[in-house]
Design an enzyme around this catalytic site. Structure first.
Site, mmCIF file in Angstrom:
data_model
loop_
_atom_site.group_PDB
_atom_site.id
_atom_site.type_symbol
_atom_site.label_atom_id
_atom_site.label_comp_id
_atom_site.label_asym_id
_atom_site.label_seq_id
_atom_site.Cartn_x
_atom_site.Cartn_y
_atom_site.Cartn_z
ATOM 1 N N PHE A 83 -43.126 -76.996 122.201
ATOM 2 C CA PHE A 83 -43.216 -78.107 123.151
ATOM 3 C C PHE A 83 -44.654 -78.465 123.498
ATOM 4 C CE2 PHE A 83 -39.193 -75.887 123.815
ATOM 5 C CZ PHE A 83 -38.301 -76.936 123.671
ATOM 6 N N CYS A 123 -45.000 -87.163 117.834
ATOM 7 C CA CYS A 123 -43.655 -86.645 118.162
ATOM 8 C C CYS A 123 -42.677 -87.689 118.698
ATOM 9 C CB CYS A 123 -43.770 -85.520 119.173
ATOM 10 S SG CYS A 123 -44.471 -84.033 118.478
HETATM 11 C C1 UDX Z 1 -45.203 -84.658 123.136
HETATM 12 C C2 UDX Z 1 -44.404 -83.730 124.064
HETATM 13 O O1 UDX Z 1 -44.912 -83.834 125.402
HETATM 14 C C3 UDX Z 1 -44.464 -82.302 123.562
HETATM 15 O O2 UDX Z 1 -43.668 -81.466 124.380
HETATM 16 C C4 UDX Z 1 -43.947 -82.278 122.131
HETATM 17 O O3 UDX Z 1 -43.997 -80.990 121.601
HETATM 18 C C5 UDX Z 1 -44.761 -83.231 121.255
HETATM 19 O O4 UDX Z 1 -44.705 -84.542 121.820
HETATM 20 P P1 UDX Z 1 -47.759 -85.306 122.735
HETATM 21 O O5 UDX Z 1 -47.243 -86.271 121.727
HETATM 22 O O6 UDX Z 1 -48.911 -84.434 122.386
HETATM 23 O O7 UDX Z 1 -46.583 -84.306 123.203
HETATM 24 O O8 UDX Z 1 -48.221 -86.143 124.013
HETATM 25 P P2 UDX Z 1 -47.704 -86.446 125.498
HETATM 26 O O9 UDX Z 1 -48.744 -86.019 126.438
HETATM 27 O O10 UDX Z 1 -46.348 -85.953 125.733
HETATM 28 O O11 UDX Z 1 -47.718 -88.059 125.465
HETATM 29 C C6 UDX Z 1 -46.939 -88.788 124.521
HETATM 30 C C7 UDX Z 1 -47.162 -90.263 124.676
HETATM 31 O O12 UDX Z 1 -46.555 -90.741 125.867
HETATM 32 C C8 UDX Z 1 -48.627 -90.690 124.759
HETATM 33 O O13 UDX Z 1 -48.798 -91.843 123.959
HETATM 34 C C9 UDX Z 1 -48.845 -91.013 126.216
HETATM 35 O O14 UDX Z 1 -49.848 -91.993 126.418
HETATM 36 C C10 UDX Z 1 -47.478 -91.539 126.602
HETATM 37 N N1 UDX Z 1 -47.166 -91.392 128.036
HETATM 38 C C11 UDX Z 1 -47.031 -90.144 128.575
HETATM 39 C C12 UDX Z 1 -46.976 -92.518 128.835
HETATM 40 O O15 UDX Z 1 -47.078 -93.651 128.360
HETATM 41 N N2 UDX Z 1 -46.631 -92.353 130.152
HETATM 42 C C13 UDX Z 1 -46.489 -91.117 130.714
HETATM 43 O O16 UDX Z 1 -46.174 -91.061 131.920
HETATM 44 C C14 UDX Z 1 -46.698 -89.982 129.906
#
Ligand code: UDX
Length: 439
Positions: A152, A260
């Site tokens: 995760f 992801c």
């Molecule tokens: C994600 C999951 O959080 C992680 O548990 C999994 O293993 C892999 O995918 P990651 O892709 O590294 O991790 O980034 P994360 O911080 O979760 O953000 C994902 C996307 O959502 C980003 O583009 C971020 O900008 C966006 N996001 C996140 C939003 O637009 N709003 C939010 O409130 C949170």
């Protein structure tokens, strides 16, 4: 324990260094020779806070090694982990060829009593397929236990997400395997969910799909806020304090990207489809996410005109989120393509992702070394990633450098009060626009 990990991407490498840090002997295997050479020298292929230090410490102490194949490591390992990529195919399904390749090699080389752990994100039932592949097709005589242990970690905080994860999920069919894997992670002191293999596989997809749903939900709320005069930042704060909702993943913006969420949401729609379940809710989540980018472009056109010929637009932040140089599914890419198509001249700044971005946007964008250089003489600025230096760049400086200080903030980096005080024109997501009185 002796642990062998196939795949030195984010998941494999971070897991490897963290397990080495916990005192295990870890062998990481990757078919990319160049990557292995660099890793042996202590140089990780991606930018990830803390990774380089941890890698070098464990290399020096001889607890982590890198190889281009599993010939020596697999027969010695107590635990063999698969952490190879499961890229998205054209139809949205996960491509499992690398998972099965690694499983085959492990199945022929693993010693009696070893455990094969799937860490890659794989569709529900993949553990069963691997079991069948190894014991029926390869006709392995001694049983090899197959377990699921989804990951995760988030890019940008991958080390702390691993060492201080909210939970550890282990799925296996016997108590002894669950006990052994729990023991392997004992030093991490994490809450553990012990379950069956299929449920563990589903937990990963369900978690990512749920988080993506939270984001798309807030993006929908943001659109309604814009039309009704409410402020999505206050709405998110008010909702997030309800413990049943929680305050994380309620940030409205230009949509989720990365390696992801886009891949896993599409894959879960496919997984559901295979059991004749039309996952309408998740399809809508994906649609809203794509729409978020088009809506952002429309708001620029509403202000600057349908045709952006001759307009200089600065893009601040290119990576899919801060603290990573990862450009996979970054919203900046479709946004840059669309603005370029409309005739805009684009100059972009990102503190670390420029090298990767240049490969994705070779003809569409000029790259600047500093924010000042990017915004100089610009007709508009688009904030696409909330990097710390972009967030802390004073709003008043836009006045000084731009031809006209018009800011489209896709990440809500500034308060409306600060924008009004700096006398810039400020458009953000889910909030009213701010425009200086003199304009
Ligand atoms: C994600 C999951 O959080 C992680 O548990 C999994 O293993 C892999 O995918 P990651 O892709 O590294 O991790 O980034 P994360 O911080 O979760 O953000 C994902 C996307 O959502 C980003 O583009 C971020 O900008 C966006 N996001 C996140 C939003 O637009 N709003 C939010 O409130 C949170």
């Amino acid at each position: 324990m002796n642990i062998a990990i196939a795949g030195c991407g984010y998941v494999g490498l971070v897991t490897g260094v963290c397990l080495a840090e916990a005192g295990h002997h870890v062998a990481c295997i990757d078919i990319d020779r160049q990557k292995v050479i660099q890793l042996k020298k202590g140089s990780p292929p991606m930018y990830e806070p803390g990774l380089k230090e941890l890698l070098n410490r464990n290399l020096e102490q001889g607890r982590i090694h890198f190889h281009t194949n599993g010939a020596t490591a697999y027969p010695r390992a107590d635990v063999l982990m698969i952490a190879v990529g499961t890229p998205q195919q054209a139809d949205g399904q996960a491509d499992l060829q690398y998972v099965f390749q690694a499983a085959k090699e492990m199945g022929t080389k693993a010693k009696t009593g070893a455990i094969l752990v799937v860490k890659s994100t794989v569709p529900v039932g993949t553990g069963d397929q691997i079991d069948q592949l190894i014991h029926q097709e390869l006709e392995r005589k001694e049983p090899l236990s197959i377990a699921s242990n989804p990951e995760f970690l988030r890019e940008g905080s991958a080390i702390s997400d691993t060492l201080r994860a909210d939970r550890l999920v282990i799925g296996a069919e016997t108590k002894i395997v669950l006990d052994q894997l729990e023991e392997m992670y004992a030093d991490f002191h994490l809450p553990v969910v012990r379950t069956d293999r299929k449920s563990a596989e589903m937990i990963k997809y369900a978690s990512n799909a749920f988080l993506a749903t939270k984001i798309s939900f807030m993006n929908e709320i943001a659109s309604i806020c814009e039309k009704t005069g409410a402020d999505v930042e206050w709405v998110a704060q008010g909702m997030g304090l309800d413990q049943r909702i929680g305050s994380s993943f309620l940030r409205a913006g230009i949509g989720y990207g990365g390696s992801c969420f886009p891949k896993d949401t599409n894959a879960l729609v496919q997984i559901a489809g295979h059991v004749s379940h039309d996952f309408e809710l998740l399809k809508a989540v994906i649609k809203v996410n794509n729409e978020q980018r088009s809506g952002f472009i429309r708001s620029i056109q509403d202000r600057l005109g349908a045709n952006l010929e001759g307009k200089k637009i600065a893009l601040l932040g290119l990576s899919f989120k801060p603290n990573t140089d990862d450009m996979r599914e970054a919203p900046s890419v479709p946004i840059a393509h669309a603005l370029h198509q409309l005739g805009a001249k684009l100059v972009a700044y990102d503190p670390v992702a420029t090298r990767h971005a240049a490969r994705k946007l070779p003809d569409q964008v000029l790259f600047a070394q500093t924010i000042e250089e990017a915004i100089k003489g610009a007709d508009a600025v688009c904030i696409l990633t909330e990097w710390a230096d972009i967030q802390s760049f004073p709003l008043s400086a836009y006045q000084d450098f731009m031809r006209q200080p018009i800011i489209f903030d896709g990440r809500n980096c500034h308060t409306l009060e600060a924008a009004a005080l700096a006398e810039v024109e400020y458009h953000s997501i889910g909030r009213r626009p701010v425009s200086p009185i003199y304009m």
